[in-house]
Design a protein around this motif. Structure first.
Motif, PDB file in Angstrom:
ATOM      1  N   SER A  26      15.597   0.881  12.248  1.00 41.78           N
ATOM      2  CA  SER A  26      15.811   2.055  11.399  1.00 41.78           C
ATOM      3  C   SER A  26      17.269   2.442  11.544  1.00 41.78           C
ATOM      4  O   SER A  26      17.828   2.402  12.638  1.00 41.78           O
ATOM      5  CB  SER A  26      14.920   3.213  11.848  1.00 41.78           C
ATOM      6  N   PRO A  60      12.539  -0.406   7.189  1.00 41.35           N
ATOM      7  CA  PRO A  60      11.760   0.451   6.295  1.00 41.35           C
ATOM      8  C   PRO A  60      12.111   0.217   4.833  1.00 41.35           C
ATOM      9  O   PRO A  60      13.225  -0.174   4.502  1.00 41.35           O
ATOM     10  CB  PRO A  60      12.168   1.871   6.702  1.00 41.35           C
ATOM     11  N   TYR A  62      10.802   2.829   2.662  1.00 41.41           N
ATOM     12  CA  TYR A  62       9.983   4.016   2.443  1.00 41.41           C
ATOM     13  C   TYR A  62      10.271   4.701   1.118  1.00 41.41           C
ATOM     14  O   TYR A  62      11.412   4.746   0.675  1.00 41.41           O
ATOM     15  CB  TYR A  62      10.202   5.054   3.549  1.00 41.41           C
ATOM     16  N   SER A  96       2.203  -1.188   1.238  1.00 41.57           N
ATOM     17  CA  SER A  96       2.046   0.237   1.494  1.00 41.57           C
ATOM     18  C   SER A  96       3.018   1.020   0.617  1.00 41.57           C
ATOM     19  O   SER A  96       4.189   0.678   0.525  1.00 41.57           O
ATOM     20  CB  SER A  96       2.311   0.539   2.968  1.00 41.57           C
ATOM     21  N   HIS A  99       4.942   4.153   3.190  1.00 41.53           N
ATOM     22  CA  HIS A  99       5.584   3.619   4.394  1.00 41.53           C
ATOM     23  C   HIS A  99       5.591   2.093   4.346  1.00 41.53           C
ATOM     24  O   HIS A  99       5.001   1.423   5.184  1.00 41.53           O
ATOM     25  CB  HIS A  99       4.900   4.154   5.656  1.00 41.53           C
ATOM     26  N   HIS A 101       7.462  -1.674   4.325  1.00 38.98           N
ATOM     27  CA  HIS A 101       8.482  -2.338   5.132  1.00 38.98           C
ATOM     28  C   HIS A 101       8.845  -3.675   4.510  1.00 38.98           C
ATOM     29  O   HIS A 101       8.034  -4.270   3.794  1.00 38.98           O
ATOM     30  CB  HIS A 101       7.980  -2.565   6.564  1.00 38.98           C
ATOM     31  N   SER A 119      -0.733   4.242   5.468  1.00 35.95           N
ATOM     32  CA  SER A 119       0.558   4.367   6.143  1.00 35.95           C
ATOM     33  C   SER A 119       0.459   4.164   7.642  1.00 35.95           C
ATOM     34  O   SER A 119       1.313   3.519   8.244  1.00 35.95           O
ATOM     35  CB  SER A 119       1.168   5.748   5.871  1.00 35.95           C
ATOM     36  N   SER A 124      -2.559  -0.838   9.334  1.00 35.19           N
ATOM     37  CA  SER A 124      -1.303  -0.444   8.696  1.00 35.19           C
ATOM     38  C   SER A 124      -0.189  -1.389   9.145  1.00 35.19           C
ATOM     39  O   SER A 124      -0.370  -2.191  10.065  1.00 35.19           O
ATOM     40  CB  SER A 124      -0.946   0.994   9.079  1.00 35.19           C
ATOM     41  N   THR A 148       9.548   6.644  12.940  1.00 36.87           N
ATOM     42  CA  THR A 148       8.328   6.908  12.176  1.00 36.87           C
ATOM     43  C   THR A 148       7.110   6.308  12.858  1.00 36.87           C
ATOM     44  O   THR A 148       5.986   6.777  12.679  1.00 36.87           O
ATOM     45  CB  THR A 148       8.471   6.353  10.742  1.00 36.87           C
ATOM     46  N   HIS A 152       2.247   6.764  13.695  1.00 41.69           N
ATOM     47  CA  HIS A 152       1.162   5.801  13.893  1.00 41.69           C
ATOM     48  C   HIS A 152       0.462   6.078  15.225  1.00 41.69           C
ATOM     49  O   HIS A 152      -0.771   6.104  15.301  1.00 41.69           O
ATOM     50  CB  HIS A 152       1.706   4.373  13.860  1.00 41.69           C
TER      51      HIS A 152
END
Length: 181
Positions: A26, A60, A62, A96, A99, A101, A119, A124, A148, A152
């Motif tokens: 990230s 990500p 997102y 997804s 969220h 990837h 997510s 997930s 993030t 989870h």
């Protein structure tokens, strides 16, 4: 530019990124005040070099826009690094919606199989990353803005302060508007 490369290599060495590592990266590159394509490529290539062909890199993808509008599937609101990764490397993409990837490497095949409306929690993207021992790499961001994965874990451990949200979205896909819950 050479100083940036040298310093970035040193950082990756100091934090012990090594061959066969699986990384979720990230990043908030606004601290570098750049979306310079050369720097974006250096960041990705140096990580890929360190983890080698047996390692995997995920970033990500997102959706960060309003949830009361029609979403155009292609770009969402991606950072320059994530967009560069998605557009210039042969990546797997998760399905997804909120969220999602993108990733490259042998441990990213699961991204092609995840569900659109999921997510966090079992099945997930994050669940699969946990199973495959992915390490989190934060570049220019802190855990508050880049971790993030913590959501989870909150879902898995049913923390009392977390509530599940159901969001109704409309997505444009192949020139058709579809609803997803």
């Amino acid at each position: 530019m050479n100083n940036f490369v040298k310093n970035f290599k040193k950082i990756l060495k100091n934090i012990k990124i090594k061959k066969r590592d699986n990384i979720i990266c990230s990043a908030d590159l606004s601290i570098f005040l750049t979306d310079n394509q050369k720097i974006l490529k250096i960041i990705i290539d140096e990580i890929l070099y360190k983890i080698g062909n047996e390692g995997s890199l995920i970033m990500p993808n997102y959706y960060l826009g309003p949830t009361n509008k029609i979403i155009r599937e292609k770009y969402y609101f991606m950072s320059p690094l994530y967009r560069f990764f998605k557009e210039n490397y042969d990546v797997n993409c998760s399905k997804s919606i909120l969220h999602s990837h993108v990733g490259i490497g042998p441990k990213t095949e699961f991204l092609n199989k995840t569900k659109k409306n999921l997510s966090f929690g079992i099945n997930s993207d994050f669940y699969e990353m946990e199973k495959n021992n992915f390490k989190q790499l934060l570049i220019g961001c802190n855990a508050n803005t880049g971790f993030t994965y913590a959501h989870h874990l909150e879902k898995i451990f049913s923390v009392p302060y977390r509530q599940n949200k159901k969001i109704k979205l409309k997505i444009i896909s192949n020139k058709k508007v579809i609803s997803v819950f």
